[in-house]
Design an enzyme around this catalytic site. Structure first.
Site, mmCIF file in Angstrom:
data_model
loop_
_atom_site.group_PDB
_atom_site.id
_atom_site.type_symbol
_atom_site.label_atom_id
_atom_site.label_comp_id
_atom_site.label_asym_id
_atom_site.label_seq_id
_atom_site.Cartn_x
_atom_site.Cartn_y
_atom_site.Cartn_z
ATOM 1 N N ARG A 57 0.788 -1.042 0.097
ATOM 2 C CA ARG A 57 0.098 -0.056 0.076
ATOM 3 C C ARG A 57 0.832 1.225 -0.241
ATOM 4 O O ARG A 57 1.570 1.292 0.841
ATOM 5 C CB ARG A 57 -0.747 0.081 1.300
ATOM 6 C CG ARG A 57 -1.863 1.156 1.273
ATOM 7 C CD ARG A 57 -2.637 0.933 2.693
ATOM 8 N NE ARG A 57 -3.593 2.074 2.775
ATOM 9 C CZ ARG A 57 -4.655 2.377 3.494
ATOM 10 N NH1 ARG A 57 -4.160 1.706 4.799
ATOM 11 N NH2 ARG A 57 -5.254 3.171 3.684
ATOM 12 N N GLY A 76 -7.842 3.015 22.333
ATOM 13 C CA GLY A 76 -6.479 2.450 22.351
ATOM 14 C C GLY A 76 -6.207 1.508 21.064
ATOM 15 O O GLY A 76 -7.211 1.453 20.252
ATOM 16 N N GLU A 97 0.644 -0.824 9.171
ATOM 17 C CA GLU A 97 1.273 0.538 8.982
ATOM 18 C C GLU A 97 0.203 1.690 9.245
ATOM 19 O O GLU A 97 0.677 2.703 9.719
ATOM 20 C CB GLU A 97 1.903 0.686 7.697
ATOM 21 C CG GLU A 97 2.660 2.007 7.505
ATOM 22 C CD GLU A 97 3.515 2.169 6.348
ATOM 23 O OE1 GLU A 97 4.029 3.279 5.912
ATOM 24 O OE2 GLU A 97 3.781 1.247 5.627
ATOM 25 N N ARG A 99 -2.393 1.593 11.192
ATOM 26 C CA ARG A 99 -2.321 1.701 12.839
ATOM 27 C C ARG A 99 -1.178 2.371 13.379
ATOM 28 O O ARG A 99 -1.354 3.032 14.401
ATOM 29 C CB ARG A 99 -2.741 0.106 13.437
ATOM 30 C CG ARG A 99 -4.155 -0.232 13.308
ATOM 31 C CD ARG A 99 -4.204 -1.819 13.584
ATOM 32 N NE ARG A 99 -3.859 -2.439 12.407
ATOM 33 C CZ ARG A 99 -3.587 -3.756 12.303
ATOM 34 N NH1 ARG A 99 -3.168 -4.326 13.482
ATOM 35 N NH2 ARG A 99 -3.302 -4.213 11.055
ATOM 36 N N ASN A 131 -3.711 -6.301 3.817
ATOM 37 C CA ASN A 131 -4.396 -5.283 2.968
ATOM 38 C C ASN A 131 -5.503 -5.675 2.218
ATOM 39 O O ASN A 131 -6.337 -4.844 2.320
ATOM 40 C CB ASN A 131 -3.092 -4.520 2.308
ATOM 41 C CG ASN A 131 -2.203 -3.679 2.918
ATOM 42 O OD1 ASN A 131 -2.745 -2.650 3.526
ATOM 43 N ND2 ASN A 131 -0.987 -3.776 2.764
ATOM 44 N N ALA A 135 -9.455 -4.456 2.830
ATOM 45 C CA ALA A 135 -9.715 -3.661 1.432
ATOM 46 C C ALA A 135 -9.023 -2.242 1.481
ATOM 47 O O ALA A 135 -9.618 -1.177 1.141
ATOM 48 C CB ALA A 135 -11.281 -3.416 1.661
#
Length: 298
Positions: A57, A76, A97, A99, A131, A135
Site C-alpha cells: 500500500r 487504544g 502501517e 495503525r 491489506n 480492503a
C-alpha cells in the site's frame, strides 16, 4: 438479513501467521513491562518501528487516518501490528502501517505488536494479505501486489487466488489493469475513473486510444456502459479500416541497411510500384542534430 461474508478472507492472515490476530480482549491485556526482543506479543516503542519499503500500500487516506487516530485516543490500539526484527536494530512493519501511523498521530509512544521471525519475501506476502482483508489497497496497488507475488513466489493465478481468498477471475481481472498506460493507471489511483471504466478501456488496442478516452471519461464523468459503447464503436471503425499492406522483402532489407548506417530505426513505406517514402526515427534532439549533420554536411 445479515451482510454476506467476504469469501475466505477471514482465514488469510491467520493462515500465514498463526496467532497473529488475537481477540480485542487479548490485545488490551498486553503488559507494558514485557521486555525482550524474542517472538510473541509485546508492547514496544513506536520509535523503534520502521515502515517497510516493500509495503504494497502506497497511499493512505488522510481523513480516514485522522478518524482512526481519534478512535485510538479513545479506545487504544485494539489490533496489534505485526513486526519483524531488523538486522540494523529495531523492528520493521509487516502488517499494520495504518495503525502505526494513526497511533503516532494520536500521540502514543508505545503500541502492541506481534513479533515474528519472518523472511523479507514472506513478510511481503503477509502484508499483501492483511491489506486485502481490510480492503486497504486501490485497484492498481492490488494488481501490482498480485504480480509481485506471482513473480517472486512462483504462484499461478489459481494458487494465488486460493492463498489470498479471492476468485481466480478477480485476480485475472486485477492483473489486466497493469496493461493500462501509466497515465490511465494514475487516474484509477486518483479515483477519477473506476475499475469498471479501466476494464472497458482495455478493449482498445493502442495506448494512445486508451489515454485519449480515459481523459474524456474523467472530464465528463461517463458511466461504464457509455465507455463500453464508445470502445465497441472505436473497435468497429478500426476493423472496417483498410489493412495496410505488409512491406516487401526488398523494402525491409533496405530499411535494415539504412538503420545500420544511420544508427536508428528506418522504415521504407511503399505507396505503389517504384514509389514510397522513408521514415527515419530519432529519440532525442541530439540524435536529430547528428542525423541532420549526416544529411546536410557543412
Amino acid at each position: 438479513m445479515s451482510a454476506p461474508k467476504r469469501k475466505a478472507l477471514g482465514r488469510g492472515l491467520a493462515a500465514l501467521i498463526p496467532g497473529a490476530s488475537p481477540s480485542p480482549a487479548a490485545a488490551q491485556t498486553v503488559s507494558p513491562s514485557a521486555g525482550g526482543r524474542g517472538e510473541g506479543l509485546r508492547t514496544i516503542s513506536i520509535e523503534e518501528i520502521h515502515p517497510s519499503g516493500d509495503q504494497p500500500r502506497q497511499i493512505f487516506d488522510d481523513t480516514r487516518l485522522t478518524e482512526l487516530a481519534d478512535s485510538i485516543r479513545t479506545q487504544g490500539v485494539i489490533q496489534p501490528v505485526i513486526v519483524r526484527i531488523r538486522a540494523l536494530g529495531g523492528y520493521e512493519l509487516v502488517a499494520g502501517e495504518r495503525r502505526w501511523r494513526a497511533a503516532q498521530r494520536a500521540g502514543l509512544h508505545e503500541i502492541p505488536a506481534v513479533i515474528r521471525d519472518i523472511a523479507p519475501m514472506r513478510a511481503f506476502e503477509m502484508a499483501m494479505v492483511e491489506n486485502l482483508q481490510r480492503a486497504d489497497l486501490n485497484p492498481i496497488e492490488e494488481a501490482a501486489g498480485y504480480q509481485r507475488l506471482i513473480s517472486d513466489f512462483g504462484y499461478t493465478q489459481e494458487t494465488l487466488a486460493g492463498r489470498v481468498g479471492k476468485d481466480r477471475t478477480t485476480v485475472t481481472n486485477a492483473l489486466r489493469l497493469l496493461r493500462l498506460p501509466e497515465s490511465v493507471r494514475d487516474l484509477v489511483v486518483a479515483g477519477r475513473i473506476s475499475m469498471g471504466h479501466a476494464r472497458a478501456l482495455l478493449g482498445l488496442e493502442s495506448a494512445d486510444a486508451m489515454e485519449r478516452l480515459a481523459r474524456r471519461v474523467a472530464a465528463r464523468e461517463m458511466s461504464v456502459r457509455q465507455v463500453e459503447a464508445l470502445v465497441r464503436r472505436e473497435r468497429s471503425v478500426s476493423a472496417s479500416a483498410p489493412a495496410t499492406a505488409a512491406p516487401s522483402a526488398s523494402a525491409r532489407d533496405l530499411g535494415d541497411r539504412l538503420a545500420r548506417v544511420l544508427g536508428t530505426k528506418v522504415k521504407v513505406v511503399e505507396s505503389g510500384p517504384g514509389r514510397g517514402h522513408l521514415e527515419v526515427h530519432y529519440h532525442s534532439l541530439d540524435q536529430l542534430d547528428a542525423l541532420i549533420a549526416r544529411f546536410l554536411p557543412s
